[in-house]
Design an enzyme around this catalytic site. Sequence first.
Site, PDB file in Angstrom:
ATOM      1  N   CYS A  66      23.767  43.134   3.153  1.00  0.00           N
ATOM      2  CA  CYS A  66      22.861  42.327   2.331  1.00  0.00           C
ATOM      3  C   CYS A  66      22.412  41.089   3.101  1.00  0.00           C
ATOM      4  CB  CYS A  66      23.602  41.925   1.051  1.00  0.00           C
ATOM      5  SG  CYS A  66      22.684  40.811  -0.006  1.00  0.00           S
ATOM      6  N   CYS A  69      23.843  35.184   1.400  1.00  0.00           N
ATOM      7  CA  CYS A  69      25.220  34.752   1.688  1.00  0.00           C
ATOM      8  C   CYS A  69      25.617  34.879   3.155  1.00  0.00           C
ATOM      9  CB  CYS A  69      26.212  35.532   0.833  1.00  0.00           C
ATOM     10  SG  CYS A  69      25.905  35.318  -0.912  1.00  0.00           S
ATOM     11  N   CYS A 143      27.628  41.099  -7.249  1.00  0.00           N
ATOM     12  CA  CYS A 143      27.096  39.986  -6.468  1.00  0.00           C
ATOM     13  C   CYS A 143      27.848  38.747  -6.896  1.00  0.00           C
ATOM     14  CB  CYS A 143      25.603  39.836  -6.723  1.00  0.00           C
ATOM     15  SG  CYS A 143      24.911  38.356  -5.951  1.00  0.00           S
ATOM     16  N   ASP A 338      10.450  14.514  -5.282  1.00  0.00           N
ATOM     17  CA  ASP A 338      11.145  15.787  -5.030  1.00  0.00           C
ATOM     18  C   ASP A 338      10.148  16.807  -4.481  1.00  0.00           C
ATOM     19  OD1 ASP A 338      12.818  17.986  -5.040  1.00  0.00           O
ATOM     20  OD2 ASP A 338      12.815  18.233  -7.220  1.00  0.00           O
ATOM     21  N   CYS A 364      14.857  19.454  -0.252  1.00  0.00           N
ATOM     22  CA  CYS A 364      15.449  20.758   0.082  1.00  0.00           C
ATOM     23  C   CYS A 364      15.251  21.038   1.571  1.00  0.00           C
ATOM     24  CB  CYS A 364      14.826  21.860  -0.768  1.00  0.00           C
ATOM     25  SG  CYS A 364      13.035  21.925  -0.638  1.00  0.00           S
TER      26      CYS A 364
HETATM   27  C1  LIG Z   1      11.004  21.221  -5.178  1.00  0.00           C
HETATM   28  S1  LIG Z   1       9.873  21.430  -6.521  1.00  0.00           S
HETATM   29  C2  LIG Z   1      10.493  20.205  -7.615  1.00  0.00           C
HETATM   30  C3  LIG Z   1      10.035  20.279  -9.027  1.00  0.00           C
HETATM   31  C4  LIG Z   1      10.820  19.429 -10.012  1.00  0.00           C
HETATM   32  N1  LIG Z   1      11.074  18.086  -9.533  1.00  0.00           N
HETATM   33  C5  LIG Z   1      12.109  20.099 -10.403  1.00  0.00           C
HETATM   34  O1  LIG Z   1      13.187  19.653 -10.005  1.00  0.00           O
HETATM   35  O2  LIG Z   1      12.074  21.107 -11.151  1.00  0.00           O
HETATM   36  C6  LIG Z   1       8.410  20.760  -5.820  1.00  0.00           C
HETATM   37  C7  LIG Z   1       7.242  20.642  -6.752  1.00  0.00           C
HETATM   38  O3  LIG Z   1       6.139  20.089  -5.996  1.00  0.00           O
HETATM   39  C8  LIG Z   1       4.940  20.676  -6.443  1.00  0.00           C
HETATM   40  N2  LIG Z   1       3.966  20.521  -5.357  1.00  0.00           N
HETATM   41  C9  LIG Z   1       3.844  21.262  -4.228  1.00  0.00           C
HETATM   42  N3  LIG Z   1       2.863  20.784  -3.455  1.00  0.00           N
HETATM   43  C10 LIG Z   1       2.346  19.689  -4.093  1.00  0.00           C
HETATM   44  C11 LIG Z   1       1.302  18.768  -3.794  1.00  0.00           C
HETATM   45  N4  LIG Z   1       0.610  18.869  -2.660  1.00  0.00           N
HETATM   46  N5  LIG Z   1       1.055  17.767  -4.669  1.00  0.00           N
HETATM   47  C12 LIG Z   1       1.767  17.670  -5.813  1.00  0.00           C
HETATM   48  N6  LIG Z   1       2.754  18.515  -6.158  1.00  0.00           N
HETATM   49  C13 LIG Z   1       3.046  19.521  -5.314  1.00  0.00           C
HETATM   50  C14 LIG Z   1       5.328  22.102  -6.759  1.00  0.00           C
HETATM   51  O4  LIG Z   1       4.415  22.674  -7.674  1.00  0.00           O
HETATM   52  C15 LIG Z   1       6.734  21.936  -7.345  1.00  0.00           C
HETATM   53  O5  LIG Z   1       6.684  21.788  -8.736  1.00  0.00           O
END
Ligand SMILES: C[S@@+](CC[C@H](N)C(=O)[O-])C[C@H]1O[C@@H](n2cnc3c(N)ncnc32)[C@H](O)[C@@H]1O
Length: 406
Positions: A66, A69, A143, A338, A364
């Site tokens: 797989c 992991c 899993c 984020d 991330c």
């Molecule tokens: C890592 S996720 C975090 C979402 C939220 N904070 C959560 O914890 O559920 C990143 C978010 O950024 C948005 N995103 C991606 N590119 C973007 C952009 N250029 N401008 C604004 N938002 C964006 C995505 O749609 C997504 O919802």
Amino acid sequence: MILTIDRLGHLGDAIAQGPEGPVYVAQALPGEVVEGEPVAGRIAAPRIITPSPDRVRAPCPHFRACGGCSLQYASDGFVEGWKADVVRSALAGQGLEAPLRPVVTSPARSRRRATLAGRRTKKGALVGFHGRASEMLTEIEQCLLLHPALMATLPLLREVTVAGASRQGELGLMVTLTTGGLDLAVTGGKPMDAALFAALAGLAEAGDLARLSWNGEPVATRRPPAQRFGAAEVVPAAGAFLQATAEGEAALLAAVTEAVGGVRSIADLFAGSGTFALPLASRAEVHAVESEVAALAALDTGWRRAGGLHKVSTEARDLFRRPLLPDELRRFGAVVIDPPRAGAEAQAAELARSAVPVIAAVSCNPVTFARDARLLLAGGYRIDWLQVVDQFRWSPHVELVARFSR
Ligand SMILES: C[S@@+](CC[C@H](N)C(=O)[O-])C[C@H]1O[C@@H](n2cnc3c(N)ncnc32)[C@H](O)[C@@H]1O
């Protein structure tokens, strides 16, 4: 060739110094002596001559075949230390340091969302995960990552695959645990017709799904596939971003909440469907900014239905191209940010020019985080603490929250 492993690279491959440069070695650990012949600079199946004390027997029977992991052959303690080191070295690459808190790791069997692959076979259907960088599909009997409720859908996923996969094609089966039961979003399926619709609606009923969507279109919504974000219930669009485990989300939220403290007005940038904005609205007004209109609509509906929360406003905006400017940031006591893996370079540059007292940064990707952190520090911020949150245990994926203040 016999080699001694120096370190794990940030993608989880071990690296040794060979006579002609670095050699990548699959599934090895620092300090181990291994034997194998490199092909294109990589030893895919090394013989371990001297095992590391951090080597453990991978607990999953599917580990070899797989693709998930990939770090299951290393002890939990080693993986935690390694993830902290990945963050330290990303920061060091930008000339930065931060006080790291102990890593918080999600337990086994806690993934509430997973995308499996489904393929038709002569006998019926194969549902599972792909091998590492491979087309091979491994049937999953058990899993250690997935929540038991997700595992329980496997028989249904096979039936859905028989009903709706084309002979050659492969289905993407995204299953999400919601307060209303399971939400199944299928991609790559046969074009919809009346017979397929009837078959799928029947399977949604038999499998007691909350929702079933096919190639982006809803087939059945039997109960709202909601997520609870603080006091609000939100129904994200099918496939919308969701933190991978409830425990990981709680750890991220606890760190973000602590970081922003008692301020009265918060901007939540890259807000998604409100994972942070809605819980924070129990104590402060929140302005949620995000590019996905559907995510903001779900957030707004959840806020209106919840009642009793402080005001939450939403703004659809591309924060890569149009970051919030220092003037617009002036009214906030804290900013939560984020971004996706690409980071938020343009927004970090504007924050660096702003007077916002506190930033709770969730990431991330330690590499883009460190790049953006350097901009913030050049603008006069300091890093108060950094918390690694591991909701992708046994994988090389690293997530974190950091508090910046000025
Ligand atoms: C890592 S996720 C975090 C979402 C939220 N904070 C959560 O914890 O559920 C990143 C978010 O950024 C948005 N995103 C991606 N590119 C973007 C952009 N250029 N401008 C604004 N938002 C964006 C995505 O749609 C997504 O919802």
